[in-house]
Design a protein around this motif. Structure first.
Motif, mmCIF file in Angstrom:
data_model
loop_
_atom_site.group_PDB
_atom_site.id
_atom_site.type_symbol
_atom_site.label_atom_id
_atom_site.label_comp_id
_atom_site.label_asym_id
_atom_site.label_seq_id
_atom_site.Cartn_x
_atom_site.Cartn_y
_atom_site.Cartn_z
ATOM 1 N N ASN A 108 0.662 -0.979 -0.047
ATOM 2 C CA ASN A 108 0.603 -0.112 -0.182
ATOM 3 C C ASN A 108 1.282 1.602 0.061
ATOM 4 O OD1 ASN A 108 -1.934 1.948 2.171
ATOM 5 N ND2 ASN A 108 -2.006 1.700 0.741
ATOM 6 N N LEU A 109 0.639 1.798 -1.081
ATOM 7 C CA LEU A 109 1.848 2.789 -1.485
ATOM 8 C C LEU A 109 0.664 4.243 -0.686
ATOM 9 C CD1 LEU A 109 4.238 5.019 -2.242
ATOM 10 C CD2 LEU A 109 2.821 4.041 -4.723
ATOM 11 N N ARG A 110 1.007 5.174 -0.140
ATOM 12 C CA ARG A 110 0.543 6.568 0.022
ATOM 13 C C ARG A 110 2.024 7.487 0.038
ATOM 14 N NH1 ARG A 110 -0.093 3.235 3.556
ATOM 15 N NH2 ARG A 110 1.382 3.873 5.536
ATOM 16 N N SER A 111 1.092 8.840 -0.871
ATOM 17 C CA SER A 111 2.083 9.950 -1.130
ATOM 18 C C SER A 111 0.053 11.313 -1.034
ATOM 19 C CB SER A 111 2.289 9.828 -2.059
ATOM 20 O OG SER A 111 3.452 11.034 -2.583
ATOM 21 N N PRO A 112 1.331 12.466 -0.422
ATOM 22 C CA PRO A 112 0.513 13.475 -0.604
ATOM 23 C C PRO A 112 0.399 14.028 -2.251
ATOM 24 C CG PRO A 112 1.377 13.848 0.744
ATOM 25 C CD PRO A 112 1.804 12.449 0.733
ATOM 26 N N GLU A 113 1.611 13.612 -3.137
ATOM 27 C CA GLU A 113 1.624 14.452 -4.724
ATOM 28 C C GLU A 113 2.144 13.334 -5.508
ATOM 29 O OE1 GLU A 113 2.822 18.973 -6.702
ATOM 30 O OE2 GLU A 113 3.749 17.765 -5.262
ATOM 31 N N MET A 114 2.284 12.508 -6.554
ATOM 32 C CA MET A 114 3.035 12.055 -7.021
ATOM 33 C C MET A 114 3.373 13.287 -8.929
ATOM 34 S SD MET A 114 2.781 8.338 -9.197
ATOM 35 C CE MET A 114 1.199 9.098 -10.315
ATOM 36 N N LEU A 115 4.072 12.744 -8.950
ATOM 37 C CA LEU A 115 4.314 13.714 -10.745
ATOM 38 C C LEU A 115 5.001 12.652 -11.610
ATOM 39 C CD1 LEU A 115 5.676 16.563 -9.404
ATOM 40 C CD2 LEU A 115 3.932 16.872 -9.734
ATOM 41 N N ASP A 116 4.059 12.371 -12.357
ATOM 42 C CA ASP A 116 4.354 11.181 -13.622
ATOM 43 C C ASP A 116 5.144 11.839 -14.789
ATOM 44 O OD1 ASP A 116 4.776 8.995 -14.994
ATOM 45 O OD2 ASP A 116 2.538 8.219 -15.310
ATOM 46 N N TYR A 117 6.669 11.955 -14.942
ATOM 47 C CA TYR A 117 7.010 11.570 -16.630
ATOM 48 C C TYR A 117 7.502 10.301 -16.886
ATOM 49 C CZ TYR A 117 8.037 15.798 -13.900
ATOM 50 O OH TYR A 117 8.075 17.329 -13.014
ATOM 51 N N SER A 118 6.406 9.721 -17.545
ATOM 52 C CA SER A 118 7.219 8.558 -18.542
ATOM 53 C C SER A 118 6.731 8.786 -19.640
ATOM 54 C CB SER A 118 5.505 7.697 -17.909
ATOM 55 O OG SER A 118 4.701 7.513 -16.787
ATOM 56 N N ASN A 119 6.795 10.580 -20.245
ATOM 57 C CA ASN A 119 6.712 10.664 -21.272
ATOM 58 C C ASN A 119 8.477 11.629 -21.456
ATOM 59 O OD1 ASN A 119 5.914 12.595 -19.832
ATOM 60 N ND2 ASN A 119 5.841 14.399 -20.732
ATOM 61 N N ARG A 120 9.342 10.497 -20.368
ATOM 62 C CA ARG A 120 10.307 11.072 -20.407
ATOM 63 C C ARG A 120 11.455 10.378 -21.468
ATOM 64 N NH1 ARG A 120 12.965 15.336 -17.244
ATOM 65 N NH2 ARG A 120 10.931 17.131 -17.186
ATOM 66 N N GLU A 121 12.337 10.369 -21.950
ATOM 67 C CA GLU A 121 13.503 9.235 -22.839
ATOM 68 C C GLU A 121 13.705 8.475 -21.753
ATOM 69 O OE1 GLU A 121 17.853 8.899 -24.788
ATOM 70 O OE2 GLU A 121 16.093 10.998 -24.954
ATOM 71 N N PHE A 122 13.870 9.156 -20.329
ATOM 72 C CA PHE A 122 14.626 8.295 -19.491
ATOM 73 C C PHE A 122 13.025 8.471 -18.052
ATOM 74 C CE2 PHE A 122 16.428 6.313 -15.361
ATOM 75 C CZ PHE A 122 17.330 5.782 -15.711
ATOM 76 N N PRO A 123 12.360 7.831 -18.270
ATOM 77 C CA PRO A 123 10.632 7.836 -17.354
ATOM 78 C C PRO A 123 11.425 7.204 -15.597
ATOM 79 C CG PRO A 123 10.307 5.150 -18.626
ATOM 80 C CD PRO A 123 11.712 6.139 -19.060
ATOM 81 N N PHE A 124 10.571 8.944 -14.655
ATOM 82 C CA PHE A 124 10.437 7.890 -13.437
ATOM 83 C C PHE A 124 9.349 9.012 -13.043
ATOM 84 C CE2 PHE A 124 11.993 12.208 -14.857
ATOM 85 C CZ PHE A 124 11.750 12.959 -14.432
ATOM 86 N N ARG A 125 8.926 8.237 -11.441
ATOM 87 C CA ARG A 125 7.843 9.376 -11.363
ATOM 88 C C ARG A 125 8.115 9.677 -10.047
ATOM 89 N NH1 ARG A 125 4.563 4.014 -11.276
ATOM 90 N NH2 ARG A 125 3.333 4.032 -13.391
ATOM 91 N N GLU A 126 8.062 10.599 -10.016
ATOM 92 C CA GLU A 126 8.664 11.991 -8.501
ATOM 93 C C GLU A 126 7.128 11.656 -7.288
ATOM 94 O OE1 GLU A 126 11.343 15.908 -8.193
ATOM 95 O OE2 GLU A 126 9.683 15.696 -9.806
ATOM 96 N N PHE A 127 8.106 11.874 -5.779
ATOM 97 C CA PHE A 127 7.097 12.449 -4.546
ATOM 98 C C PHE A 127 7.570 13.441 -4.200
ATOM 99 C CE2 PHE A 127 7.082 7.691 -6.396
ATOM 100 C CZ PHE A 127 5.696 7.659 -5.966
ATOM 101 N N PRO A 128 7.350 14.647 -4.380
ATOM 102 C CA PRO A 128 7.836 15.677 -3.525
ATOM 103 C C PRO A 128 7.809 15.429 -2.510
ATOM 104 C CG PRO A 128 6.560 16.488 -5.318
ATOM 105 C CD PRO A 128 6.250 15.046 -5.523
ATOM 106 N N GLN A 129 6.396 15.370 -2.337
ATOM 107 C CA GLN A 129 6.104 15.602 -0.570
ATOM 108 C C GLN A 129 6.627 13.837 0.030
ATOM 109 O OE1 GLN A 129 2.175 17.575 -0.123
ATOM 110 N NE2 GLN A 129 2.842 18.306 -2.125
ATOM 111 N N GLY A 130 7.072 13.190 0.002
ATOM 112 C CA GLY A 130 7.025 12.038 0.292
ATOM 113 C C GLY A 130 6.427 10.747 0.256
ATOM 114 N N ILE A 131 6.642 9.637 0.879
ATOM 115 C CA ILE A 131 6.066 8.695 0.366
ATOM 116 C C ILE A 131 5.858 7.542 2.048
ATOM 117 C CG2 ILE A 131 6.332 7.880 -1.635
ATOM 118 C CD1 ILE A 131 7.920 6.078 -1.134
ATOM 119 N N GLU A 132 5.206 6.818 2.255
ATOM 120 C CA GLU A 132 4.902 5.846 3.250
ATOM 121 C C GLU A 132 4.019 3.969 2.737
ATOM 122 O OE1 GLU A 132 2.241 5.041 7.495
ATOM 123 O OE2 GLU A 132 2.176 7.168 6.671
ATOM 124 N N LEU A 133 5.207 3.773 2.669
ATOM 125 C CA LEU A 133 5.011 2.578 2.428
ATOM 126 C C LEU A 133 4.716 1.471 2.895
ATOM 127 C CD1 LEU A 133 4.923 1.078 -0.964
ATOM 128 C CD2 LEU A 133 7.556 1.227 -0.881
#
Length: 185
Positions: free
Chosen positions: A61-86
């Motif tokens: 179970n992953l919880r986060s206030p915000e996730m930014l999805d950069y799957s459209n990049r050449e090297f795709p990634f997901r960023e959680f700028p306000q942290g995670i709890e997993l």
């Protein structure tokens, strides 16, 4: 007459060339605007609460206030700028928890970079804290070159700089450490 025609054609060529230069300027602005959109995340998710299940049972179970999805990049990634709890759940329903103030997941490599106030609490009450930790999901391996504090369930403590371990902490290799260990007779 031939001289006038030559001058006339050269004048037209200069005018067309000048017009093309100004036309390119407008297109360059459009291209820069499109590039700006590409640098933005493909999607933004707020108040994320994601469950991963397998064969009907909850595995994570992953919880986060915000996730930014950069799957459209050449090297795709997901960023959680306000942290995670997993939370990870074992077969016996025991729970392991990872928290951090910032995280980034690299989709092609399966590597997760956890930063700022990283804390892992395992089901047997082992607690690991540090400023940064890498987690290789495919290899099920954790590692860092930064300082860390480890408190085992039996009360043993370990402080060091740099380690690598499997995600269940059955193998733990520290580069340099000091601490208190309890060894059974």
């Amino acid at each position: 007459m031939i001289i006038k025609n030559s001058f006339f054609y050269k004048s037209i060529a200069v005018c067309l060339f000048t017009a093309m230069l100004f036309a390119c300027e407008g297109n360059l602005k459009d291209v820069k605007e499109m590039e700006k959109d590409f640098l933005e995340p493909q999607s933004k998710v707020y108040e994320l609460n994601l469950f991963y299940t397998d064969s009907g049972s909850v595995k994570a179970n992953l919880r986060s206030p915000e996730m930014l999805d950069y799957s459209n990049r050449e090297f795709p990634f997901r960023e959680f700028p306000q942290g995670i709890e997993l939370d990870f759940f074992e077969i016996d329903s025991s729970k392991n928890t990872i928290t951090s103030d910032y995280a980034i997941q690299y989709l092609e490599t399966g590597l997760i970079d956890l930063r700022k106030n990283v804390k892992i609490v395992t089901s047997d009450s082992t607690i690991l804290t540090g400023p940064q930790l890498y987690w290789d999901q495919q290899q099920e391996w954790l590692f860092t070159d930064y300082k860390y504090n480890l408190q085992l369930s039996n009360g043993a403590r370990n402080e060091g700089e740099g380690f690598d371990a499997d995600q269940k902490f059955t193998t733990f290799n520290s580069r340099s450490n000091t601490g208190i260990q309890y060894i059974p007779d």
